[in-house]
Design a protein around this motif. Structure first.
Motif, PDB file in Angstrom:
ATOM      1  N   UNK A 328      13.645 104.011  -7.868  1.00  0.00           N
ATOM      2  CA  UNK A 328      12.536 102.837  -7.758  1.00  0.00           C
ATOM      3  C   UNK A 328      11.030 103.463  -7.839  1.00  0.00           C
ATOM      4  N   UNK A 329      10.837 104.700  -7.772  1.00  0.00           N
ATOM      5  CA  UNK A 329       9.603 105.281  -7.660  1.00  0.00           C
ATOM      6  C   UNK A 329       8.981 105.139  -9.067  1.00  0.00           C
TER       7      UNK A 329
ATOM      8  N   UNK B  93       8.137  96.838  -6.809  1.00  0.00           N
ATOM      9  CA  UNK B  93       9.316  96.741  -7.280  1.00  0.00           C
ATOM     10  C   UNK B  93       9.560  98.430  -7.910  1.00  0.00           C
ATOM     11  N   UNK B  94       8.669  98.700  -8.555  1.00  0.00           N
ATOM     12  CA  UNK B  94       8.532 100.231  -8.937  1.00  0.00           C
ATOM     13  C   UNK B  94       7.437 101.069  -8.600  1.00  0.00           C
ATOM     14  N   UNK B  95       7.364 101.913  -7.928  1.00  0.00           N
ATOM     15  CA  UNK B  95       6.149 102.647  -7.201  1.00  0.00           C
ATOM     16  C   UNK B  95       5.060 102.976  -8.495  1.00  0.00           C
ATOM     17  N   UNK B  96       5.609 103.735  -9.653  1.00  0.00           N
ATOM     18  CA  UNK B  96       4.754 104.051 -10.650  1.00  0.00           C
ATOM     19  C   UNK B  96       4.462 102.925 -11.516  1.00  0.00           C
ATOM     20  N   UNK B  97       4.933 101.832 -11.407  1.00  0.00           N
ATOM     21  CA  UNK B  97       4.566 100.839 -12.341  1.00  0.00           C
ATOM     22  C   UNK B  97       3.473  99.701 -11.449  1.00  0.00           C
ATOM     23  N   UNK B 123      14.441  93.697  -6.379  1.00  0.00           N
ATOM     24  CA  UNK B 123      15.720  94.199  -6.096  1.00  0.00           C
ATOM     25  C   UNK B 123      16.041  94.914  -4.751  1.00  0.00           C
ATOM     26  N   UNK B 124      14.944  95.363  -4.357  1.00  0.00           N
ATOM     27  CA  UNK B 124      15.161  96.250  -3.068  1.00  0.00           C
ATOM     28  C   UNK B 124      15.667  95.383  -1.763  1.00  0.00           C
ATOM     29  N   UNK B 127      19.507  95.336  -1.912  1.00  0.00           N
ATOM     30  CA  UNK B 127      20.006  96.753  -1.679  1.00  0.00           C
ATOM     31  C   UNK B 127      19.703  96.916  -0.141  1.00  0.00           C
ATOM     32  N   UNK B 321      12.474 101.452  -1.193  1.00  0.00           N
ATOM     33  CA  UNK B 321      13.340 101.815  -1.922  1.00  0.00           C
ATOM     34  C   UNK B 321      14.788 102.373  -1.065  1.00  0.00           C
ATOM     35  N   UNK B 324      17.810 101.032   3.398  1.00  0.00           N
ATOM     36  CA  UNK B 324      19.202 100.729   3.647  1.00  0.00           C
ATOM     37  C   UNK B 324      19.529 101.831   4.455  1.00  0.00           C
ATOM     38  N   UNK B 399      21.821  94.676  -7.758  1.00  0.00           N
ATOM     39  CA  UNK B 399      21.820  95.265  -9.039  1.00  0.00           C
ATOM     40  C   UNK B 399      22.473  96.476  -9.310  1.00  0.00           C
ATOM     41  N   UNK B 400      22.364  97.464  -8.410  1.00  0.00           N
ATOM     42  CA  UNK B 400      23.251  98.644  -8.643  1.00  0.00           C
ATOM     43  C   UNK B 400      24.703  98.367  -8.848  1.00  0.00           C
TER      44      UNK B 400
END
Lengths: 460, 419
Positions: A328-329, B93-97, B123-124, B127, B321, B324, B399-400
Motif C-alpha cells: 500500500x505504500x 489508500x496508497x502512500x505514493x498516490x 481497504x486498510x 485489513x 497499512x 494489523x 480485499x487481500x
C-alpha cells in the motif's frame, strides 16, 4: 556510451589487419581483474562445539527432535542423536531449537545505516538510470549498528544491495555478519556478485520527473535493452580480443568500461540478477528480457504479485524474495496477499524467500516467516517449521549462489548456526547463540559476545 | 469537540432506536466458557460468561445466562478490542498516490481537522480488523508547522458513522530538524501557550473592570484555551530526552494534560515522567539509533517505562497499512521484559485511558468491543475467531483474501472471471 560502439568496430577492424602479419610479437595479455577488492575475512576464534538435545531444523526440510549438532573446524561435522566428541565444548541446549544461520538476500545495512543522515546515505547513485558501474561494497560503513542488531536476530549472511532508483543500480555484495573495521573483512569469500535492477515506479518516477528517460514503464524496458545491447557489443569485443590473442595475433585491447564490465559479467553468468520488481506482468517481461540477451533473470525482490505467476517463476527457475505484509505504500504494492510466499512456494521447483529490505525487519525474519506460515495454514496450506525455515536459509543461499557453502545444517557446510530459546516461529522467540563458521559471534547471556559499534561506544 | 460528541451521540441513539423497532433487533449475545482478560482489577476470569446487549457489556458471570445467541468459546481467550493510535488509517489508500492521500497536509496547523477526510471504506480498515483492532486514534502526518492538527477517534466497523469523536487532542511535532535549531519549535510552542495564558488573564481582568462585549475568540484561541484548561491533551511527537524535560516543565507550569508519542529517549528520564504523570505512546519495535535524537532505542524500553511507573501505550505510528500487526508488537514487548498483562493493557486499557476512550476493558457498562481469539492474542499462530464492535459482530474478510482466493483456484478461464 553510444560513441564507443563505432570505435570498437574500428578496434576490431585494426586487430584483424594486425592479425595478417604473423611475425608481430604479442603484447602482454590484458585481462580484467574481476576481484580487485578481495575478501580478507578470517574465521573468528572457534573451538569444536557440540550442541546437545535440541530440536533441529536442518534447512533441508528435516526436523530432528532431541538431536545434537557437532561443529568442527568451522564446519558442520554431524547432525543427529547422541553425538559425541572428546575435545568438544559441550553445550546443553535441551528444549531449544537450532536452525541454520539466517540469510537476508536484500539488505541496505551499511549503505543506508543508522543513524540515518545525509552524510551516510550511500545506497542510491541517482545520477543516471543505468549505473552498473557502482558497487555497493564501496559504500558499506561497517560500523552501522544495524549489523549487530541483525546478528542478534540470527542473521549470519546478508547481501547488501544498492537502492532501487535506477533501472540498473549497481553491484551488490554478500557479507558475513561479523563485526569488522573494513568491508573486505566481512566479505563472503567467493560469493558471486549480484546486480541490482529495478522495475516499475521508482526509476520511471525519478527520471521522469527530471524529464529524462525513463518516464514510463516502456521507457524502463527501453533503458534495460539499450544497456544490454551495449554490453553485448562490449562482450563481443573482449571475446574477440581473447580469441585473437589465443590465435597468436596481437589485437588492440578494447577500451575498458566499468559499466559494461558488470553487464558483461551478467551475460557470462558470473553476476546474478537481483531485480526489484513487484508486478506480475513486469516480472514476466524481465524474464523475457533475460532470454532476449541470454542471461538468467535471477531473483525478483519484493515480488508482491509473485503469487499471480507462481508457475512461470518456477518454470524459469526464478527465486522470488518477498515480505508477508508490506503493502500500500505504492500502487505496485497494492495487490498484497499475506499468503504470497506460501503460494509461490507451493509450486514444484519453486524458490520462495522471505527478505527484509529493512534494518528493523531483518532482526525478525523468523517472525515474518511465522506470519506467512500461520496465515497460510489458516487458509488451506499445511506448512511446517522444518519446511518454512528454508525460505530464510537454503533458498536464500541458492539465490545468492552460495548454497554449496551455507544455508543448511549438512555435513561439510559452514557452521552458520542459530540456537533459539524456543520455537523460532513464536513471537516470544529469541536467538540465544549465533555461530558463524563455528565461531560464536553472539550470546544473549554473555556480554563477551555482544558486539557494539564504534558509533554507539560512549554515547551518553 | 463537544459539539461533535453530541452529534455522534445523537447518531448512535437514532441507530439503536432504529434497531429496537425491528422484532429481531436488540439482540443479546452471551459468550460462555471464555477465558476473559478483563484488563481490570478482576484480572483473568476462567470459564466466564460475558453478556452483550444494545452494544454494551451488560453482565459478566451472571447467575443465570439468557441471551438470543449463545456462543460457546470453549475456553478461548476473550479480550477487549485492541486500540491502535497515532496513525493515518482512513486518510490514505496508497502512500505514493497523491490523489489517495489526505495526510501530510503542508498547511496543517492548530485548527486542521483531518477527520473531514476520513474514509471508513479504505481497504486498510478491513485489513486492520484482522488484527483484532476495534478502535483507532487517527492523526494526520502534519506539514510545515510544528502543529499538525488534531486527532480523532474512530471505530473500525467501516460504517459511514465510524467517527466517534473529532478534535480530541492537539498534535505537535518537536525535535530534530533538517535545517535550523530545534529551539525554535520548542519556543514557538511555549510562547503560544504562555501568551494565550496571559491573554486569558488580561481578558478576565478587563471583564471584571468593564462590561465590554466579549471579543469573539478565533478558532485557534478556542483550541489553545481548551489545551490550557486541560480539556484537550497536548500530544507531542518527540524523541530526545532534553526536549522532553522542557515539556515536563511546560506541563507543570501550565497544568496541561501532556501525552508523549515516540519518546525514544524517555527511558533515560522515566522516573520524571512517572512523577509528572505523563503517559507515553511508544513503538515498541524501535531499536536502531535512527538519528541523534534516538540513540537509546531498545526493545526493552516499553517494559522499562512500565517498571518505572509510566503509563505506556504501544502503537505503530505513522503508516496505517501494517497496523494489523499491533498485537505482535505487544508480544515482542513481552519477549523483551514487559509483563503479559502490562502488554495487553498497552494495546487496550492504557490507550483508552490516555486518549479518553470509553472502551478498552471488559466491564459492565463498557461498549462491547470484544475479540475472541483462537489462542494467545500475541502469537502468530492465533487468529481472530470473532470480533464485535459496540456489540455488532464484524467480518475480518479483506480485499487481500479475495485476491488470494482468486489466484488459488485454477480454472480454464482467466482469473478475472472469478469473484
Amino acid at each position: 556510451m553510444a560513441k564507443l560502439i563505432p570505435s570498437l568496430v574500428a578496434v576490431a577492424l585494426s586487430t584483424a589487419i594486425a592479425g595478417c602479419s604473423p611475425a608481430e610479437q604479442q603484447d602482454p595479455k590484458v585481462t580484467i581483474n574481476t576481484n580487485p577488492y578481495p575478501s580478507t575475512y578470517h574465521v573468528l576464534p572457534n573451538s569444536t562445539t557440540l550442541l546437545k538435545n535440541a530440536i533441529v531444523l536442518t534447512g533441508t526440510g528435516q526436523r530432528i527432535d532431541g538431536a545434537d549438532v557437532l561443529i568442527k573446524d568451522g564446519k558442520i561435522s554431524a547432525v543427529g542423536p547422541q553425538l559425541s566428541d572428546e575435545g568438544a565444548v559441550v553445550i546443553d541446549v535441551k528444549g531449544k531449537w537450532i536452525t541454520p544461520g539466517i540469510i537476508d538476500v536484500h539488505s541496505h545495512l551499511g549503505v543506508y545505516p543508522s543513524p540515518n543522515a545525509e552524510s551516510h546515505n550511500d545506497g542510491n547513485e541517482m545520477t543516471n538510470p543505468v549505473t552498473a558501474e557502482v558497487w555497493a561494497e564501496h559504500s558499506v560503513w561497517p560500523q552501522d549498528p544495524g549489523f549487530n542488531r541483525a546478528r542478534e536476530g540470527g542473521v549470519t549472511t546478508l547481501q547488501i544491495l544498492p537502492g532501487s532508483a535506477n533501472l540498473i543500480g549497481g553491484r551488490g555484495v554478500t557479507l558475513k555478519n561479523v563485526p569488522a573495521t573494513t568491508m573486505q573483512a566481512m566479505k563472503f569469500p567467493n560469493a558471486p556478485y549480484g546486480l541490482k535492477m529495478a522495475c516499475g515506479e521508482n526509476p520511471k518516477s525519478l527520471y521522469g520527473s527530471r524529464n529524462e528517460l525513463p518516464m514510463t514503464r516502456m521507457g524502463n524496458m527501453a533503458g534495460y535493452r539499450t544497456a544490454f545491447i551495449q554490453a553485448t557489443e562490449y562482450k563481443r569485443a573482449w571475446d574477440k580480443y581473447d580469441a585473437d590473442y589465443a590465435a597468436g595475433k596481437n589485437p588492440l585491447v578494447p577500451e575498458r568500461d566499468l559499466m559494461k564490465d558488470t553487464l558483461k559479467g551478467v551475460l557470462e553468468g558470473d553476476i546474478l540478477i537481483h531485480n526489484h520488481c513487484y508486478k506480475a506482468e513486469e516480472m514476466a517481461m524481465m524474464i523475457d528480457l533475460g532470454k532476449e540477451f541470454g542471461y538468467h533473470a535471477g531473483t525478483f525482490h519484493h515480488a508482491v504479485e509473485a503469487y499471480k505467476i507462481a508457475d512461470l517463476l518456477a518454470e524459469n527457475g526464478n527465486c522470488a524474495a518477498m515480505w508477508p505484509d508490506w503493502w500500500g505504500f505504492k500502487l505496485e504494492a497494492y495487490d498484497m496477499v499475506l499468503e504470497n510466499v506460501a503460494i509461490v512456494d507451493a509450486v514444484k521447483n519453486a524458490c520462495a524467500i522471505v527478505h527484509s529490505d529493512s534494518g528493523v525487519t531483518i532482526q525478525r525474519l523468523n517472525q515474518e516467516t511465522a506470519k506467512i506460515m500461520h496465515n497460510a495454514n489458516e487458509n488451506g496450506f499445511d506448512l511446517k517449521e522444518e519446511h518454512v525455515i528454508g525460505w530464510l536459509t537454503a533458498n536464500a543461499a541458492k539465490s545468492l549462489g552460495i548454497s554449496d557453502k551455507t544455508g543448511s545444517l549438512e555435513k561439510g557446510k559452514n557452521a552458520d548456526v542459530v540456537v533459539w530459546n524456543t520455537n523460532p516461529f513464536s513471537v516470544y522467540a529469541q536467538a540465544e547463540q549465533v555461530f558463524i563458521d563455528g565461531a560464536k559471534v553472539y550470546d544473549r547471556q554473555d556480554p563477551t559476545y555482544q558486539a557494539k559499534s564504534d558509533f554507539m561506544l560512549g554515547q551518553q | 469537540m463537544t459539539l461533535f460528541n453530541k452529534s455522534a451521540l445523537a447518531l448512535s441513539l437514532s441507530i439503536s432506536l432504529a434497531f429496537s423497532c425491528g422484532a429481531a433487533q436488540a439482540e443479546s449475545v452471551a459468550i460462555i466458557h471464555a477465558t476473559v482478560h478483563t484488563v481490570t482489577d478482576q484480572g483473568v476470569l476462567k470459564d466466564a460468561t460475558v453478556v452483550i446487549e444494545d452494544g454494551k457489556i451488560v453482565a459478566i458471570n451472571p447467575t443465570s445466562t439468557t441471551a438470543d445467541t449463545i456462543i460457546d468459546a470453549k475456553g478461548a481467550i476473550l479480550t477487549p478490542g485492541l486500540i491502535a493510535s497515532m496513525n493515518d488509517l482512513g486518510l490514505v489508500e496508497i502512500g505514493a498516490v497523491g490523489s489517495s492521500l489526505d495526510t501530510y497536509e503542508k498547511k496543517a496547523d492548530i485548527i486542521f481537522d483531518p477527520s473531514l477526510a476520513y474514509n471508513p471504506k479504505v481497504t486498510t480498515v478491513a485489513f486492520a480488523r484482522k488484527g483484532g483492532i476495534t478502535r483507532n486514534v487517527v492523526s494526520s502526518g502534519g506539514g510545515d508547522d510544528i502543529f499538525s492538527g488534531q486527532i480523532f477517534t474512530v471505530n473500525l466497523s467501516g460504517n459511514w458513522n465510524s467517527i466517534l469523536a473529532a478534535n480530541t487532542g492537539l498534535v505537535v511535532s518537536l525535535g530534530a530538524t533538517e535545517e535550523g535549531s530545534r529551539a525554535s519549535g520548542m519556543q514557538q510552542l511555549i510562547h503560544k501557550l504562555e501568551d494565550a495564558k496571559k491573554a486569558q488573564a488580561k481578558k478576565s481582568k478587563a471583564k471584571a473592570s468593564t462590561k465590554e462585549d466579549d471579543v469573539e475568540l478565533t478558532r485557534e484561541d478556542d483550541i489553545i484555551n481548551a489545551v490550557l484548561a486541560g480539556e484537550k491533551p497536548l500530544i507531542v511527537e518527540v524523541d530526545r530526552a532534553s526536549d522532553i524535560l522542557h515539556l515536563i516543565k511546560l506541563k507543570q507550569n501550565l497544568d496541561l494534560e501532556l501525552i508523549l508519542v515516540n519518546a525514544a529517549d524517555a527511558v533515560l528520564i522515566a522516573d520524571k515522567l512517572a512523577q509528572a504523570n505523563i503517559p507515553v505512546v511508544i513503538d515498541s519495535m524501535r531499536n536502531l539509533p535512527e538519528n541523534f535524537d534516538s540513540l537509546h532505542n531498545s526493545l526493552e524500553n516499553a517494559g522499562k517505562l512500565v517498571k518505572a511507573g509510566v503509563k505506556v501505550a504501544i502503537a505503530l505510528p505513522g503508516d496505517s497499512h501494517g497496523i494489523y500487526a499491533l498485537r505482535f508488537s505487544a508480544g515482542n514487548a513481552v519477549a523483551n521484559g514487559m509483563s503479559y498483562d502490562d502488554a495487553l493493557a498497552a494495546v487496550t486499557a492504557n490507550v483508552a485511558d490516555i486518549f479518553h476512550l470509553e472502551t478498552g476493558r471488559i466491564a459492565v457498562g463498557k461498549p462491547a468491543d470484544l475479540v475472541l481469539w483462537s489462542g494467545d492474542p500475541f502469537e502468530f499462530s492465533s487468529k481472530v475467531q470473532k470480533m464485535w464492535i459496540a456489540g455488532e459482530e464484524q467480518s475480518t474478510d479483506s480485499r487481500q483474501d479475495k485476491l488470494r482466493d482468486r489466484y488459488l483456484q485454477k480454472t480454464a478461464m482467466p482469473e478475472a472471471y472469478s469473484r
